[in-house]
Design an enzyme around this catalytic site. Structure first.
Site, PDB file in Angstrom:
ATOM      1  N   HIS A   1     -64.473 -29.555 -10.591  1.00  7.43           N
ATOM      2  CA  HIS A   1     -63.674 -29.309  -9.387  1.00  7.43           C
ATOM      3  C   HIS A   1     -64.418 -28.355  -8.451  1.00  7.43           C
ATOM      4  O   HIS A   1     -65.058 -27.400  -8.902  1.00  7.43           O
ATOM      5  CB  HIS A   1     -62.341 -28.661  -9.759  1.00  7.43           C
ATOM      6  CG  HIS A   1     -61.440 -29.541 -10.562  1.00  7.43           C
ATOM      7  ND1 HIS A   1     -60.526 -30.381  -9.997  1.00  7.43           N
ATOM      8  CD2 HIS A   1     -61.311 -29.707 -11.897  1.00  7.43           C
ATOM      9  CE1 HIS A   1     -59.858 -31.031 -10.948  1.00  7.43           C
ATOM     10  NE2 HIS A   1     -60.323 -30.635 -12.116  1.00  7.43           N
TER      11      HIS A   1
ATOM     12  N   TYR B   1     -59.259 -26.730 -20.623  1.00  4.86           N
ATOM     13  CA  TYR B   1     -59.324 -25.658 -19.630  1.00  4.86           C
ATOM     14  C   TYR B   1     -58.816 -24.367 -20.253  1.00  4.86           C
ATOM     15  O   TYR B   1     -57.834 -24.376 -21.010  1.00  4.86           O
ATOM     16  CB  TYR B   1     -58.437 -25.979 -18.423  1.00  4.86           C
ATOM     17  CG  TYR B   1     -58.989 -27.038 -17.504  1.00  4.86           C
ATOM     18  CD1 TYR B   1     -59.997 -26.751 -16.600  1.00  4.86           C
ATOM     19  CD2 TYR B   1     -58.487 -28.333 -17.531  1.00  4.86           C
ATOM     20  CE1 TYR B   1     -60.505 -27.720 -15.752  1.00  4.86           C
ATOM     21  CE2 TYR B   1     -58.986 -29.314 -16.686  1.00  4.86           C
ATOM     22  CZ  TYR B   1     -59.992 -28.990 -15.802  1.00  4.86           C
ATOM     23  OH  TYR B   1     -60.490 -29.962 -14.966  1.00  4.86           O
TER      24      TYR B   1
ATOM     25  N   TYR C   1     -60.527 -35.381 -20.917  1.00  3.62           N
ATOM     26  CA  TYR C   1     -59.249 -34.923 -21.488  1.00  3.62           C
ATOM     27  C   TYR C   1     -58.135 -35.871 -21.073  1.00  3.62           C
ATOM     28  O   TYR C   1     -58.238 -36.572 -20.066  1.00  3.62           O
ATOM     29  CB  TYR C   1     -58.920 -33.484 -21.058  1.00  3.62           C
ATOM     30  CG  TYR C   1     -58.775 -33.262 -19.572  1.00  3.62           C
ATOM     31  CD1 TYR C   1     -57.575 -33.503 -18.908  1.00  3.62           C
ATOM     32  CD2 TYR C   1     -59.848 -32.783 -18.826  1.00  3.62           C
ATOM     33  CE1 TYR C   1     -57.444 -33.287 -17.552  1.00  3.62           C
ATOM     34  CE2 TYR C   1     -59.733 -32.556 -17.460  1.00  3.62           C
ATOM     35  CZ  TYR C   1     -58.534 -32.812 -16.830  1.00  3.62           C
ATOM     36  OH  TYR C   1     -58.407 -32.598 -15.476  1.00  3.62           O
TER      37      TYR C   1
ATOM     38  N   ARG D   1     -58.755 -38.404 -18.147  1.00  2.00           N
ATOM     39  CA  ARG D   1     -59.639 -38.019 -17.039  1.00  2.00           C
ATOM     40  C   ARG D   1     -61.083 -38.041 -17.521  1.00  2.00           C
ATOM     41  O   ARG D   1     -61.397 -37.470 -18.553  1.00  2.00           O
ATOM     42  CB  ARG D   1     -59.339 -36.588 -16.546  1.00  2.00           C
ATOM     43  CG  ARG D   1     -57.997 -36.327 -15.914  1.00  2.00           C
ATOM     44  CD  ARG D   1     -57.729 -36.995 -14.575  1.00  2.00           C
ATOM     45  NE  ARG D   1     -58.836 -37.363 -13.748  1.00  2.00           N
ATOM     46  CZ  ARG D   1     -59.427 -36.584 -12.822  1.00  2.00           C
ATOM     47  NH1 ARG D   1     -58.994 -35.386 -12.624  1.00  2.00           N
ATOM     48  NH2 ARG D   1     -60.422 -37.053 -12.092  1.00  2.00           N
TER      49      ARG D   1
ATOM     50  N   HIS E   1     -65.450 -34.273 -15.117  1.00  2.00           N
ATOM     51  CA  HIS E   1     -65.508 -34.002 -13.678  1.00  2.00           C
ATOM     52  C   HIS E   1     -65.530 -32.500 -13.464  1.00  2.00           C
ATOM     53  O   HIS E   1     -65.057 -31.732 -14.295  1.00  2.00           O
ATOM     54  CB  HIS E   1     -64.306 -34.622 -12.953  1.00  2.00           C
ATOM     55  CG  HIS E   1     -63.002 -34.103 -13.454  1.00  2.00           C
ATOM     56  ND1 HIS E   1     -62.381 -34.605 -14.588  1.00  2.00           N
ATOM     57  CD2 HIS E   1     -62.203 -33.090 -13.016  1.00  2.00           C
ATOM     58  CE1 HIS E   1     -61.270 -33.937 -14.815  1.00  2.00           C
ATOM     59  NE2 HIS E   1     -61.136 -33.010 -13.877  1.00  2.00           N
TER      60      HIS E   1
HETATM   61 FE   FE2 Z   1     -59.655 -31.491 -14.015  1.00  2.00          FE
END
Ligand code: FE2
Length: 227
Positions: free
Chosen positions: A157, A101, A142, A152, A155
């Site tokens: 959000h 991110y 990640y 994770r 995905h």
């Molecule tokens: Fe996430």
């Protein structure tokens, strides 16, 4: 092994996953009477969106394309009576193709590289049928918790404002091996997990397409003065 009671159902949660305890209701959910479920707050003023904010694959129109696979997610936002949620704000964010991110918190804990052409945050407003369309890069997986080896799966959000209700949720991708090891996914009752997975669909622009409809709890999520 921790067992958490949830609406009469016993869920098996993970060893040492302290966060699961805070995410899982400890007591049975209270059902709000149907007539009390109409929105009670007005929608906040709609932000003025810039062109291209629904396209996360470029930091601005005309800029270089981000690394990774381009995907297009389409769907409808509906209220619990399946009325379209019209002209509501949808915010979307996801990690880049490397699983990173562009956020200050991720800078201190994630060694995956940034992509200078991927900011990873977009906005749009649904149309009169409650439809939305977002173009982004398929995110990489990640590691969320190194102490328990929690990865994770890819995905995306979503945040939907609605009227009086804000829903924050995630779209998973089908056939990802990490889905069945993800503690957020596992805490969803098995019969409901399909609801958070995007379904392959046709896409424009040569991208890979996914269909992802979202239902908000509550009635009349389009403010009556917009109808
Ligand atoms: Fe996430």
């Amino acid at each position: 092994m921790d067992h958490t009671q949830n609406s009469g159902r016993v869920l098996t949660v993970v060893v040492n996953d302290r966060e699961s305890e805070t995410r899982t209701p400890a007591r049975p959910l209270l059902r709000i009477p149907r007539d009390a479920r109409d929105p009670f707050a007005m929608c906040p003023p709609m932000p003025r969106l810039r062109p291209g904010e629904h396209d996360l694959t470029q930091t601005a129109p005309g800029r270089p394309r981000a690394a990774g696979e381009v995907i297009e997610i389409t769907g409808r936002i509906l209220d619990e009576d399946l009325r379209p949620v019209r002209r509501t704000l949808v915010e979307v964010w996801n990690a880049n193709t490397f699983g990173r991110y562009s956020h200050v918190i991720d800078a201190g804990r994630n060694d995956a590289p940034l992509d200078p052409h991927f900011y990873g945050f977009g906005r749009l407003v649904t149309d009169d049928e409650g439809r939305y369309q977002v173009t982004t890069i398929k995110p990489g997986a990640y590691i969320a918790r190194t102490d328990i080896g929690w990865w994770r799966p890819p995905h995306v959000h979503f945040s939907i404002v609605g009227s009086g209700v804000r829903l924050v949720t995630q779209m998973y991708f089908p056939d990802e091996p990490l889905n069945d090891k993800d503690y957020i996914y596992l805490i969803i009752p098995e019969d409901d997990r399909d609801r958070v997975v995007g379904h392959p669909s046709a896409a424009r622009h040569g991208a890979r397409g996914f269909l992802f409809d979202i239902v908000l709890r509550g009635r009349y999520q389009t403010p009556p003065d917009l109808d």
